[in-house]
Write an enzyme that holds these catalytic residues in place. Structure first.
Site, PDB file in Angstrom:
ATOM      1  N   LYS A   1       0.836  -1.197   0.000  1.00 13.28           N
ATOM      2  CA  LYS A   1       0.000   0.000   0.000  1.00 13.28           C
ATOM      3  C   LYS A   1       0.876   1.254   0.000  1.00 13.28           C
ATOM      4  O   LYS A   1       0.562   2.243  -0.674  1.00 13.28           O
ATOM      5  CB  LYS A   1      -0.916  -0.034   1.222  1.00 13.28           C
ATOM      6  CG  LYS A   1      -1.918   1.082   1.326  1.00 13.28           C
ATOM      7  CD  LYS A   1      -2.796   0.868   2.556  1.00 13.28           C
ATOM      8  CE  LYS A   1      -3.727   2.046   2.787  1.00 13.28           C
ATOM      9  NZ  LYS A   1      -4.535   1.848   4.026  1.00 13.28           N
TER      10      LYS A   1
ATOM     11  N   HIS B   1       0.946   4.287  -2.993  1.00 12.05           N
ATOM     12  CA  HIS B   1       0.373   5.589  -2.652  1.00 12.05           C
ATOM     13  C   HIS B   1       1.402   6.720  -2.582  1.00 12.05           C
ATOM     14  O   HIS B   1       1.042   7.850  -2.239  1.00 12.05           O
ATOM     15  CB  HIS B   1      -0.403   5.480  -1.337  1.00 12.05           C
ATOM     16  CG  HIS B   1      -1.671   4.694  -1.484  1.00 12.05           C
ATOM     17  ND1 HIS B   1      -1.682   3.317  -1.486  1.00 12.05           N
ATOM     18  CD2 HIS B   1      -2.945   5.086  -1.655  1.00 12.05           C
ATOM     19  CE1 HIS B   1      -2.930   2.896  -1.652  1.00 12.05           C
ATOM     20  NE2 HIS B   1      -3.707   3.947  -1.763  1.00 12.05           N
TER      21      HIS B   1
ATOM     22  N   CYS C   1     -14.224   3.011   1.486  1.00  9.53           N
ATOM     23  CA  CYS C   1     -13.346   3.078   0.326  1.00  9.53           C
ATOM     24  C   CYS C   1     -12.038   2.377   0.687  1.00  9.53           C
ATOM     25  O   CYS C   1     -11.413   2.728   1.679  1.00  9.53           O
ATOM     26  CB  CYS C   1     -13.029   4.517  -0.052  1.00  9.53           C
ATOM     27  SG  CYS C   1     -14.244   5.752   0.423  1.00  9.53           S
TER      28      CYS C   1
ATOM     29  N   GLU D   1      -6.025   5.064  -9.104  1.00  6.08           N
ATOM     30  CA  GLU D   1      -6.796   3.837  -8.942  1.00  6.08           C
ATOM     31  C   GLU D   1      -7.751   3.599 -10.107  1.00  6.08           C
ATOM     32  O   GLU D   1      -8.224   4.544 -10.746  1.00  6.08           O
ATOM     33  CB  GLU D   1      -7.667   3.911  -7.677  1.00  6.08           C
ATOM     34  CG  GLU D   1      -6.911   4.157  -6.394  1.00  6.08           C
ATOM     35  CD  GLU D   1      -7.842   4.288  -5.193  1.00  6.08           C
ATOM     36  OE1 GLU D   1      -7.418   3.883  -4.099  1.00  6.08           O
ATOM     37  OE2 GLU D   1      -8.973   4.799  -5.345  1.00  6.08           O
TER      38      GLU D   1
END
Length: 262
Positions: free
Chosen positions: A70, A74, A120, A185
């Site tokens: 992750k 990001h 989300c 995304e």
């Protein structure tokens, strides 16, 4: 709020490792994030731990080409070089057709303190949440949605069964959170209508609110309102039209094959 940035190249299965050595070309259950990582210094300990979760790395057509933490997915320096991952956004409505919103916790590393849709997050590179074909990918994000609704809001699977989720479409968007972090995304949009019990996990969610369409529009008119970019994009495009057909005619909007580029 800007959702623009520069993507310097198209990432695909042939160049993924050359561009991003930290990507695993197979799917893995975890990626270690060093506790001494300078890029995560000062953030909440639990949110740092969650940065080890494995996101599904994609090419622009939503084909899985690997996995990465992750954290890796990001960082804006990677996003600007084209790194893209799979995500989902749940819109949960009660029997009054009110939408459950959440306000993200201050501890969140990306987009803290912002209002957004019910839940989300990301399907992970684990069995049951992946998929190369649209049908299996949709099933994977529905399973991930159950997992995260429980994690963030303590909404149990029995109250949100897989067959009650409706998949509408996918949106491809890019949005910086700050100078260091952001999102890039392919986001699967899921609707579900259910009366649920919920109790926010304070490390994830600082507040919740059920809203009607008119109440949500008033929230957007408030001078100091803060909203996640994906939620704003969806609200400014199709949300209210979908919402108007929640009980009659929603089927015409379901299972869209094309990816909406935003």
């Amino acid at each position: 709020m800007s959702t623009t940035a520069t993507v310097t190249q198209t990432v695909n299965a042939d160049n993924i490792l050359h561009l991003f050595p930290d990507v695993n070309t197979s799917l893995a259950s975890s990626h270690s994030v060093p506790t001494s990582d300078a890029e995560l210094t000062g953030y909440d300990e639990e949110q740092i731990r969650l940065m080890e979760e494995v996101c599904i790395v994609l090419d622009p057509e939503d084909n899985p080409i690997g996995s990465a933490s992750k954290k890796v997915c990001h960082l804006m320096k990677n996003i600007n070089d084209g790194l893209l991952h799979r995500a989902f956004s749940v819109f949960l409505f009660n029997s009054k057709n009110e939408l459950l919103l959440q306000r993200r916790a201050s501890e969140k590393i990306t987009f803290p303190d912002m209002w957004t849709n019910t839940c989300c997050s990301h399907p992970l590179g684990v069995p049951g949440e992946t998929g190369s074909e649209l049908e299996t990918a949709v099933l994977g994000v529905k399973r991930a949605a159950q997992r995260k609704l429980d994690h963030e809001l303590n909404i149990k699977k029995a109250q949100v069964p897989l067959d009650k989720f409706d998949f509408l479409t996918r949106i491809h968007y890019l949005a910086p959170s700050d100078g260091q972090w952001g999102e890039h995304e392919v986001d699967y949009i899921l609707f579900i209508k259910a009366d649920v019990d919920h109790a926010p996990n304070p490390n994830e969610v600082q507040d919740t609110r059920y809203v009607s369409q008119s109440e949500l529009k008033r929230m957007f008119e408030e001078k100091n309102g803060k909203f996640t970019p994906w939620f704003r994009l969806i609200c400014e495009s199709m949300l209210y039209e979908w919402w108007n057909h929640l009980d009659n005619g929603l089927e015409r909007y379901l299972h869209e094959k094309d990816i909406r580029r935003m």
